[in-house]
Design an enzyme around this catalytic site. Sequence first.
Site, short mmCIF file in Angstrom:
data_model
loop_
_atom_site.label_atom_id
_atom_site.label_comp_id
_atom_site.label_asym_id
_atom_site.label_seq_id
_atom_site.Cartn_x
_atom_site.Cartn_y
_atom_site.Cartn_z
CG HIS A 157 -1.97 0.93 1.36
ND1 HIS A 157 -1.79 2.30 1.33
CD2 HIS A 157 -3.31 0.77 1.53
CE1 HIS A 157 -2.95 2.92 1.48
NE2 HIS A 157 -3.88 2.03 1.59
CD GLU A 257 -3.28 1.43 -1.93
OE1 GLU A 257 -3.92 0.39 -1.61
OE2 GLU A 257 -3.72 2.58 -1.74
#
Length: 279
Positions: A157, A257
Amino acid sequence: MQLSPSVTLESHPSVIDCLEINNAFAFAKISLFGGHVLSFCPKHDQRERLWISDKSKLDGSKAIRGGVPVCWPWFGPHNDTQYPAHGYVREQQWHVTHCQDTVKGTEIILAPETCVGAGFDGLAAVCLKVTIGKQLHIELITENIGNSPFTFNAALHSYFKIEDIEQVRLNGVSGQYIDKLAQGNVLQTPSPYTFSAETDRIHLNPLNNCQIQSTSYSTNIQSDGHDSLVVWNPWIDKSAGMSDMTHDGYQTMLCVESAITQGRVLAVNEKHCLAQTIA
Ligand code: TA6
């Protein structure tokens, strides 16, 4: 404590333990809390690639806001809201299982305290392999060590540093995306891909390479082993509501991400690698 010629373990009271890496190619920093890459600054251009919130908690009390949070064994909210968003390993203490300086850079492998947790019934072994060279290469490796298949999701992320979100373009992303801000409607990726409001999108079947084009520089991102590319910026209102974001924090960050969001079935003894390479 020196783990290798280029890796030092920094331990200080009431602050998370961090690995500081200083090799011929780059400076980098990895928190043992969360197995969380915090910084990557190549020496050839001395530009920090990753963004950390000025208000991020760095005492282990909650997930770090910025760098590369490891989301596993689910992504986003769990169906059962009693479980934390993005899985449970990003709030665990990780440990180093391998640390070696090579001609291509520094290789570090970390593992979480446990891969077992409420909300997930698979028997898995997970590790994070980080290679700090001219590029930053991160691999999240999941192995099924049980006696039956399981399904998982995951994400690297990553929070990328930019100069001005309203001047940024995201290149190399096309096709359809799920808009998490529009009841999950499936929409077409805009071109040029620019930002003028809160953005929370799951791009499906993305290509491997994309580029964040900031005002005076570009960051290249390669994904492998993914089924999605998640693009997120909280913008003004959401930032104001987050205790670990400054009100203007959203202006200098963009999350891109490399992720598995559609459910990956892992057979017994099978290994999967989700990777992101940052240049
Ligand atoms: O990846 C985008 C996202 O799922 C957003 O919906 C937002 O929740 C973001 O992750 C941050 O999540 P966190 O739990 O770290 O605040």
